[in-house]
Design a protein around this motif. Structure first.
Motif, short mmCIF file in Angstrom:
data_model
loop_
_atom_site.label_atom_id
_atom_site.label_comp_id
_atom_site.label_asym_id
_atom_site.label_seq_id
_atom_site.Cartn_x
_atom_site.Cartn_y
_atom_site.Cartn_z
N ASP A 31 0.81 -1.22 0.00
CA ASP A 31 0.00 0.00 0.00
C ASP A 31 0.84 1.27 0.00
O ASP A 31 0.52 2.26 0.68
N ILE A 32 1.91 1.27 -0.78
CA ILE A 32 2.71 2.49 -0.95
C ILE A 32 1.83 3.50 -1.67
O ILE A 32 1.21 3.18 -2.68
N PRO A 33 1.72 4.73 -1.16
CA PRO A 33 0.85 5.72 -1.81
C PRO A 33 1.21 5.89 -3.29
O PRO A 33 2.38 5.92 -3.66
N SER A 38 9.63 7.65 -4.52
CA SER A 38 10.89 7.13 -3.99
C SER A 38 10.83 7.06 -2.47
O SER A 38 9.94 7.63 -1.84
N LEU A 39 11.79 6.33 -1.93
CA LEU A 39 12.01 6.30 -0.49
C LEU A 39 13.45 6.75 -0.28
O LEU A 39 14.34 6.34 -1.03
N GLN A 40 13.66 7.56 0.70
CA GLN A 40 15.02 8.00 1.01
C GLN A 40 15.80 6.86 1.65
O GLN A 40 15.22 6.00 2.30
N GLU A 41 17.10 6.86 1.49
CA GLU A 41 17.92 5.85 2.13
C GLU A 41 17.63 5.83 3.63
O GLU A 41 17.61 6.87 4.28
N GLY A 61 3.69 3.43 3.53
CA GLY A 61 3.10 2.14 3.23
C GLY A 61 2.83 1.35 4.50
O GLY A 61 2.99 1.86 5.61
N VAL A 62 2.44 0.11 4.32
CA VAL A 62 2.13 -0.76 5.46
C VAL A 62 3.18 -1.86 5.51
O VAL A 62 3.36 -2.61 4.55
N ARG A 63 3.88 -1.93 6.63
CA ARG A 63 4.93 -2.93 6.81
C ARG A 63 4.35 -4.31 7.12
O ARG A 63 3.51 -4.45 7.99
N GLY A 64 4.89 -5.29 6.41
CA GLY A 64 4.62 -6.68 6.74
C GLY A 64 5.81 -7.22 7.50
O GLY A 64 6.77 -6.51 7.80
N ALA A 65 5.76 -8.50 7.83
CA ALA A 65 6.84 -9.16 8.57
C ALA A 65 7.87 -9.71 7.59
O ALA A 65 7.52 -10.33 6.59
N ILE A 104 8.99 -4.23 -7.22
CA ILE A 104 7.93 -3.27 -6.93
C ILE A 104 6.80 -3.51 -7.94
O ILE A 104 7.07 -3.87 -9.09
N PHE A 105 5.58 -3.36 -7.47
CA PHE A 105 4.42 -3.66 -8.29
C PHE A 105 3.48 -2.47 -8.34
O PHE A 105 3.22 -1.84 -7.31
#
Length: 148
Positions: A31-33, A38-41, A61-65, A104-105
């Motif tokens: 669920d990345i907006p 991008s994501l910063q380092e 987004g929502v973190r999974g395990a 990435i999807f």
């Protein structure tokens, strides 16, 4: 990763190049907006955290395990949820370089229906029928300390 997780970093044991392997997830983020490019380092992880990082919603987004949630809790001083990114750390006693793939999807839906602490396999199942496009990058890495 070696299928025999109990052999990882075991003194006196060498994990052969041809030993049975399993695929694991070092990072599960759903669920990345859609407007995120991008994501910063370090944005989802500033390094390995003993006991892990929480699963669940973040600003990106929502973190999974990840994989560490599956075997580190058996070590009393390492128990935790292990959400977010925990990077490559192939066993020093493994002769085979590990291959790491970041995928990435793009989906046709804004949100997946996933339980708290979901795994990569659960995310893949939830994405079925919704993938519009995908991209991937890969690299190999080894920490083998024996004679090559």
């Amino acid at each position: 990763m070696p299928a025999a997780l109990d052999q990882i970093e075991k003194p006196g044991v060498v994990i052969a190049k041809d030993a049975p392997r399993i695929s694991v997830d070092h990072w599960v983020l759903a669920d990345i907006p859609a407007d995120r490019r991008s994501l910063q380092e370090g944005e989802d992880s500033s390094g390995f955290a003993k006991g892990g990082k929480p699963t669940g919603p973040t600003s990106h987004g929502v973190r999974g395990a990840n994989v560490y949630a599956g075997f580190l809790p058996s070590k009393p001083d390492m128990a935790g949820s292990y959400g977010g990114y925990d990077g490559p750390c192939p066993p020093r006693n493994d002769q085979r370089p590990h291959r790491y793939v970041v995928e990435i999807f793009a989906l046709d839906i804004e949100r997946l229906v996933l339980p708290e602490g979901f795994t990569g396999n659960a995310m893949v199942d939830a994405m079925k029928g919704h993938v519009l496009a995908r991209g991937a990058a890969s690299a190999t890495y080894s920490r083998w300390e024996g004679t090559k």
